[in-house]
Each structure stands twice: as structure tokens, then as C-alpha cells.
Design a protein around this motif. Structure first.
Motif, PDB file in Angstrom:
ATOM      1  N   GLY A 325       0.794  -1.220   0.000  1.00  0.00           N
ATOM      2  CA  GLY A 325       0.000   0.000   0.000  1.00  0.00           C
ATOM      3  C   GLY A 325       0.827   1.271   0.000  1.00  0.00           C
ATOM      4  O   GLY A 325       0.470   2.250  -0.667  1.00  0.00           O
ATOM      5  N   GLN A 326       1.926   1.290   0.737  1.00  0.00           N
ATOM      6  CA  GLN A 326       2.706   2.517   0.861  1.00  0.00           C
ATOM      7  C   GLN A 326       3.918   2.566  -0.062  1.00  0.00           C
ATOM      8  O   GLN A 326       4.437   3.665  -0.323  1.00  0.00           O
ATOM      9  N   TYR A 327       4.395   1.419  -0.519  1.00  0.00           N
ATOM     10  CA  TYR A 327       5.644   1.435  -1.287  1.00  0.00           C
ATOM     11  C   TYR A 327       5.487   0.840  -2.699  1.00  0.00           C
ATOM     12  O   TYR A 327       5.698   1.519  -3.699  1.00  0.00           O
ATOM     13  N   ILE A 328       5.141  -0.438  -2.788  1.00  0.00           N
ATOM     14  CA  ILE A 328       5.151  -1.116  -4.087  1.00  0.00           C
ATOM     15  C   ILE A 328       4.073  -0.578  -5.017  1.00  0.00           C
ATOM     16  O   ILE A 328       4.346  -0.217  -6.165  1.00  0.00           O
ATOM     17  N   ASN A 329       2.814  -0.484  -4.549  1.00  0.00           N
ATOM     18  CA  ASN A 329       1.730  -0.028  -5.417  1.00  0.00           C
ATOM     19  C   ASN A 329       1.918   1.423  -5.894  1.00  0.00           C
ATOM     20  O   ASN A 329       1.776   1.707  -7.089  1.00  0.00           O
ATOM     21  N   PRO A 330       2.215   2.365  -4.997  1.00  0.00           N
ATOM     22  CA  PRO A 330       2.436   3.754  -5.482  1.00  0.00           C
ATOM     23  C   PRO A 330       3.578   3.840  -6.492  1.00  0.00           C
ATOM     24  O   PRO A 330       3.487   4.580  -7.480  1.00  0.00           O
ATOM     25  N   ALA A 331       4.649   3.064  -6.250  1.00  0.00           N
ATOM     26  CA  ALA A 331       5.775   3.095  -7.184  1.00  0.00           C
ATOM     27  C   ALA A 331       5.366   2.524  -8.543  1.00  0.00           C
ATOM     28  O   ALA A 331       5.759   3.043  -9.596  1.00  0.00           O
ATOM     29  N   ALA A 332       4.565   1.458  -8.506  1.00  0.00           N
ATOM     30  CA  ALA A 332       4.119   0.845  -9.760  1.00  0.00           C
ATOM     31  C   ALA A 332       3.197   1.784 -10.532  1.00  0.00           C
ATOM     32  O   ALA A 332       3.292   1.908 -11.757  1.00  0.00           O
ATOM     33  N   VAL A 333       2.292   2.461  -9.805  1.00  0.00           N
ATOM     34  CA  VAL A 333       1.375   3.404 -10.456  1.00  0.00           C
ATOM     35  C   VAL A 333       2.157   4.547 -11.102  1.00  0.00           C
ATOM     36  O   VAL A 333       1.899   4.946 -12.245  1.00  0.00           O
ATOM     37  N   LYS A 334       3.122   5.062 -10.356  1.00  0.00           N
ATOM     38  CA  LYS A 334       3.925   6.167 -10.882  1.00  0.00           C
ATOM     39  C   LYS A 334       4.705   5.750 -12.125  1.00  0.00           C
ATOM     40  O   LYS A 334       4.779   6.484 -13.113  1.00  0.00           O
ATOM     41  N   LEU A 335       5.277   4.539 -12.074  1.00  0.00           N
ATOM     42  CA  LEU A 335       6.059   4.048 -13.202  1.00  0.00           C
ATOM     43  C   LEU A 335       5.190   3.855 -14.439  1.00  0.00           C
ATOM     44  O   LEU A 335       5.548   4.265 -15.547  1.00  0.00           O
ATOM     45  N   LYS A 337       2.240   5.242 -15.144  1.00  0.00           N
ATOM     46  CA  LYS A 337       1.728   6.507 -15.658  1.00  0.00           C
ATOM     47  C   LYS A 337       2.816   7.306 -16.380  1.00  0.00           C
ATOM     48  O   LYS A 337       2.512   8.128 -17.253  1.00  0.00           O
ATOM     49  N   THR A 338       4.071   7.056 -16.013  1.00  0.00           N
ATOM     50  CA  THR A 338       5.176   7.756 -16.655  1.00  0.00           C
ATOM     51  C   THR A 338       5.453   7.203 -18.040  1.00  0.00           C
ATOM     52  O   THR A 338       5.706   7.969 -18.992  1.00  0.00           O
ATOM     53  N   ILE A 339       5.393   5.882 -18.193  1.00  0.00           N
ATOM     54  CA  ILE A 339       5.793   5.278 -19.468  1.00  0.00           C
ATOM     55  C   ILE A 339       4.610   4.904 -20.357  1.00  0.00           C
ATOM     56  O   ILE A 339       4.783   4.608 -21.533  1.00  0.00           O
ATOM     57  N   VAL A 340       3.378   4.877 -19.791  1.00  0.00           N
ATOM     58  CA  VAL A 340       2.193   4.530 -20.587  1.00  0.00           C
ATOM     59  C   VAL A 340       1.264   5.749 -20.626  1.00  0.00           C
ATOM     60  O   VAL A 340       0.681   6.126 -19.595  1.00  0.00           O
ATOM     61  N   PRO A 341       1.069   6.372 -21.773  1.00  0.00           N
ATOM     62  CA  PRO A 341       0.255   7.600 -21.845  1.00  0.00           C
ATOM     63  C   PRO A 341      -1.249   7.355 -21.917  1.00  0.00           C
ATOM     64  O   PRO A 341      -2.036   8.294 -21.753  1.00  0.00           O
ATOM     65  N   TRP A 342      -1.696   6.131 -22.181  1.00  0.00           N
ATOM     66  CA  TRP A 342      -3.122   5.852 -22.383  1.00  0.00           C
ATOM     67  C   TRP A 342      -3.789   5.412 -21.073  1.00  0.00           C
ATOM     68  O   TRP A 342      -3.382   4.416 -20.447  1.00  0.00           O
ATOM     69  N   LYS A 343      -4.810   6.155 -20.649  1.00  0.00           N
ATOM     70  CA  LYS A 343      -5.452   5.871 -19.357  1.00  0.00           C
ATOM     71  C   LYS A 343      -6.098   4.489 -19.309  1.00  0.00           C
ATOM     72  O   LYS A 343      -6.091   3.815 -18.287  1.00  0.00           O
ATOM     73  N   LEU A 344      -6.677   4.053 -20.427  1.00  0.00           N
ATOM     74  CA  LEU A 344      -7.308   2.730 -20.458  1.00  0.00           C
ATOM     75  C   LEU A 344      -6.293   1.634 -20.158  1.00  0.00           C
ATOM     76  O   LEU A 344      -6.564   0.714 -19.381  1.00  0.00           O
ATOM     77  N   VAL A 345      -5.117   1.750 -20.767  1.00  0.00           N
ATOM     78  CA  VAL A 345      -4.062   0.765 -20.530  1.00  0.00           C
ATOM     79  C   VAL A 345      -3.555   0.871 -19.088  1.00  0.00           C
ATOM     80  O   VAL A 345      -3.267  -0.127 -18.427  1.00  0.00           O
ATOM     81  N   GLN A 346      -3.446   2.127 -18.597  1.00  0.00           N
ATOM     82  CA  GLN A 346      -3.016   2.323 -17.207  1.00  0.00           C
ATOM     83  C   GLN A 346      -3.952   1.620 -16.231  1.00  0.00           C
ATOM     84  O   GLN A 346      -3.530   0.966 -15.292  1.00  0.00           O
ATOM     85  N   ASP A 347      -5.287   1.786 -16.475  1.00  0.00           N
ATOM     86  CA  ASP A 347      -6.252   1.142 -15.583  1.00  0.00           C
ATOM     87  C   ASP A 347      -6.195  -0.382 -15.635  1.00  0.00           C
ATOM     88  O   ASP A 347      -6.552  -1.050 -14.663  1.00  0.00           O
ATOM     89  N   MET A 348      -5.760  -0.894 -16.782  1.00  0.00           N
ATOM     90  CA  MET A 348      -5.636  -2.356 -16.906  1.00  0.00           C
ATOM     91  C   MET A 348      -4.423  -2.891 -16.158  1.00  0.00           C
ATOM     92  O   MET A 348      -4.393  -4.047 -15.729  1.00  0.00           O
ATOM     93  N   LEU A 349      -3.408  -2.049 -15.990  1.00  0.00           N
ATOM     94  CA  LEU A 349      -2.145  -2.506 -15.379  1.00  0.00           C
ATOM     95  C   LEU A 349      -2.082  -2.192 -13.884  1.00  0.00           C
ATOM     96  O   LEU A 349      -1.568  -3.000 -13.105  1.00  0.00           O
ATOM     97  N   VAL A 350      -2.556  -1.036 -13.457  1.00  0.00           N
ATOM     98  CA  VAL A 350      -2.429  -0.632 -12.056  1.00  0.00           C
ATOM     99  C   VAL A 350      -3.747  -0.041 -11.595  1.00  0.00           C
ATOM    100  O   VAL A 350      -4.695   0.094 -12.365  1.00  0.00           O
ATOM    101  N   GLY A 351      -3.774   0.341 -10.343  1.00  0.00           N
ATOM    102  CA  GLY A 351      -4.995   0.911  -9.779  1.00  0.00           C
ATOM    103  C   GLY A 351      -5.887  -0.164  -9.173  1.00  0.00           C
ATOM    104  O   GLY A 351      -5.479  -1.303  -8.964  1.00  0.00           O
ATOM    105  N   GLU A 352      -7.125   0.234  -8.910  1.00  0.00           N
ATOM    106  CA  GLU A 352      -8.055  -0.672  -8.196  1.00  0.00           C
ATOM    107  C   GLU A 352      -8.319  -1.946  -8.954  1.00  0.00           C
ATOM    108  O   GLU A 352      -8.474  -3.011  -8.379  1.00  0.00           O
ATOM    109  N   TYR A 353      -8.384  -1.876 -10.309  1.00  0.00           N
ATOM    110  CA  TYR A 353      -8.689  -3.059 -11.112  1.00  0.00           C
ATOM    111  C   TYR A 353      -7.497  -3.548 -11.913  1.00  0.00           C
ATOM    112  O   TYR A 353      -7.611  -4.455 -12.724  1.00  0.00           O
ATOM    113  N   GLY A 354      -6.347  -2.971 -11.753  1.00  0.00           N
ATOM    114  CA  GLY A 354      -5.191  -3.337 -12.547  1.00  0.00           C
ATOM    115  C   GLY A 354      -4.551  -4.634 -12.096  1.00  0.00           C
ATOM    116  O   GLY A 354      -4.814  -5.097 -10.991  1.00  0.00           O
TER     117      GLY A 354
END
Length: 354
Positions: A325-335, A337-354
Motif C-alpha cells: 500500500g505505501q511502497y510497491i503499489n504507489p511506485a508501480a502506479v507512478k512508473l 503513468k510515466t511510461i504509458v500515456p493511455w489511461k485505459l491501458v493504465q487502468d488495466m495494469l495498475v490501480g483498483e482493477y489493474g
């Protein structure tokens, strides 16, 4: 490196069988005697695995066979039948009986059967350190004289006694101890032995197996005797039971147990072990009919606390809320969002349903 195969050893090599009760350290001693290279295969017609390995003693090659653990050589299970069949069919030159030094009586029950078979043997008293901790000492010199075979004290994990055991394997002797049974049994044994062909083990031991109603011996008997002789053997066994007014097997086993207890009583000395050493004390209390109940409840409670509360609760929460919750997930989300510009793909990889 272990190799699972059925062949690879000289069939004509002299054989040594390693035999003993279950859980006496037999396989450990097998490994110390042979090293790493072994053959593991199912015994023909069974699902029981047998381990074999070539060893060299005094410039002579032998095939060492690690047999399944047994409580008797009159089989009550497939494992015991395989062990008995190895002695009956494969004609070992020597039998190394590995024993639990804490329970000599159980060991000698098999030793007496090996003596009746006429097989040269050596007795390896293993786990002598555990016996000493329990205040049990064995006069190996007296035991050797009573049995007429070499008796070697071993502690397998420490390799103690292994050198002496290897040396004794070349000079194994048939045990001199003998057992006289009830006259009805001795008479039946004499009748049966007169009908039996030559075998790798003594006719006397085969006769005692027949009187013990060892059905697993039927295949061997059918190979060597005709129907007339088989009926005669059955009639002799029935007559013996009738004279005894009980099962011959019971009388035979009772006589063996009594002699085993007598020999054990002569060579085993027990002293008071330190009763309040922590492990000894806990072990004694856990087997007590009254104190054992709260101990088992305490153990179950501790297991529940460790697995249910600490493991499934505290550790899971720590990993989920803190590590992820405090380390791995935030780092993964940040990574992402930095390298993937498409929100749909971002939601598939990270976040609540990723």
C-alpha cells in the motif's frame, strides 16, 4: 546424483542386504556406506521401491540392497513381503540389521528370525546417543556373546561406527542363538522340512513360516512343490493347531518375544535419566493421561495464534497495507503513468482493477 533405473549392476556380484525396523536410520547408514551413486527401482511385481548400490570392501565388489523397514519377516504388508522375498530369492551373503538402541527387544525379534534363516548377519545398534540420553546402556560385549555375531554401536549422523561396520561386513557370522518351540511345533517342523526343497534360507525357517500361515509364501511353494505335497503341508499345519488348541503363529511369536525380552533384559541397563531436562520433561508430560490434555490444547492455541492471528492477520495486513500500500503499489502506479500515456491501458495494469 541419484539414477532411477532398473539395471546397471552386476547380477552375479555378492550381495549385502540392509535390514531393520522402520525409522531406525537404515537409509542414512546406506548413504554413508555407498556414497551418492545409487539405483532406485520398483521391486518386480510391486510398487515398493528398492535402493541398490555397488560398494567395494577389501578389493571385492558387493551389491548393497536397502530393504523396506519391517517389524517381522513373516509378512503382514507388501513392504515386509518384499524384504522377505529379497532374503528368499536373492541370496544375500550378509545381512546388516540396523537397530534402534532404544528398543532392543523389538530388534531381537527380527534377529531371532534371521538366525533361524541361517543368514550371516551383523547387528548395528544405531542411535546409541539417544539411548544414552534416556538412561539406556547396552552391554555390546555380552550381547555379542549371546548372539554369536558382531554387534557395532553406531551414531549415523555423526558417522560413528561406520568404519567398524564396514570391516565387520566381511566377516559376518550366522547367529548362534537358537529357540526351542513347543514339542508339537518342533514335531511339525521336522515333518515339513522333510518335504521342502533346498532354498536360500533354512528349511526350518520356511517350516515356521508355513506353520504361521504365511500366505505370501504360497507362490514360492507352488513353484517348488506339487499339489500333493502342498496338501500335506496344510494338513500338518492343521494338525499342529489342533494339538496346541490355538494358532501356531501365536505360540511361535510368543516364544520369540519371550526370548527377545530375556536377552534384552540381560544386556540392557536403565538408569534414571535427567527427568527435568526441558525436552525430556515436556515429552514425559505430553504423554501423561491428565497433563497431556492441557498441553495439547496449549499447542493448538499457539498454532492458531501463529497461523490464524499472526500469519493471516498481522503479516497479511502488514504486507497489504504497508509494503504494497505505501511502497510497491504507489511506485508501480507512478512508473506505469510515466511510461504509458493511455489511461485505459493504465487502468488495466495498475490501480483498483489493474
Amino acid at each position: 546424483m541419484n539414477r532411477r533405473q532398473r539395471h546397471g549392476h552386476d547380477r552375479h556380484a555378492r550381495k549385502i542386504a540392509l535390514l531393520g525396523n522402520p525409522n531406525v536410520g537404515k537409509s542414512v547408514i546406506f548413504g554413508l556406506l555407498t556414497g551418492k551413486y545409487v539405483t532406485v527401482s520398483n521391486y518386480p511385481g510391486t510398487t515398493v521401491e528398492i535402493t541398490r548400490s555397488s560398494i567395494t570392501l577389501d578389493m571385492t565388489k558387493f551389491l548393497l540392497i536397502d530393504t523396506p523397514g519391517v517389524n517381522s519377516l513373516v509378512p503382514m504388508s507388501e513392504d515386509e513381503k518384499v524384504t522377505r522375498d529379497i532374503l528368499l530369492y536373492e541370496k544375500p551373503d550378509t545381512v546388516i540389521q540396523v537397530a534402534d538402541a532404544k528398543n532392543l527387544k523389538r530388534t531381537l525379534f527380527i534377529t531371532l528370525q534371521l538366525a533361524e534363516m541361517g543368514l550371516p548377519s551383523v547387528l548395528a545398534l544405531n542411535m546409541t546417543d539417544e539411548a544414552s540420553e534416556r538412561g539406556i546402556s547396552i552391554d555390546t560385549g555380552m550381547l555379542k556373546n549371546l548372539l554369536g555375531i558382531d554387534v557395532i554401536s553406531t551414531i549415523a549422523p555423526q558417522r560413528k561406527g561406520i568404519k567398524e561396520l564396514r570391516e565387520s561386513m566381511l566377516n559376518a557370522k550366522t547367529a548362534a542363538v537358537s529357540l526351542a518351540y513347543h514339542p508339537a511345533i518342533e514335531s511339525a517342523v521336522a515333518e515339513i522340512t522333510a518335504l521342502l526343497p533346498q532354498a536360500h534360507i533354512s528349511s526350518r525357517s520356511l517350516a515356521l513360516m508355513i506353520l504361521s500361515r504365511d500366505d505370501s509364501l504360497n507362490d514360492w511353494l507352488k513353484e517348488h512343490l506339487d499339489e500333493k505335497h502342498l496338501k500335506r503341508l496344510s494338513a500338518i499345519a492343521d494338525k499342529c493347531d489342533a494339538e496346541l488348541k490355538t494358532s501356531s503363529a501365536l505360540v511361535i511369536n510368543k516364544a520369540r518375544l519371550e526370548l527377545a525380552a530375556k536377552i534384552s533384559g540381560e544386556v540392557v541397563k536403565k538408569t534414571d535419566a535427567p527427568s527435568w531436562r526441558p525436552l525430556v520433561a515436556v515429552g514425559n508430560l505430553s504423554m501423561h493421561p491428565v497433563y497431556g490434555i492441557p498441553i495439547v490444547l496449549l499447542v493448538l492455541y499457539c498454532i492458531y495464534q501463529f497461523v490464524g492471528v499472526f500469519g493471516a492477520g498481522i503479516l497479511v495486513d502488514f504486507f497489504e497495507n504497508t509494503i504494497f500500500g505505501q511502497y510497491i503499489n504507489p511506485a508501480a502506479v507512478k512508473l506505469v503513468k510515466t511510461i504509458v500515456p493511455w489511461k485505459l491501458v493504465q487502468d488495466m495494469l495498475v490501480g483498483e482493477y489493474g
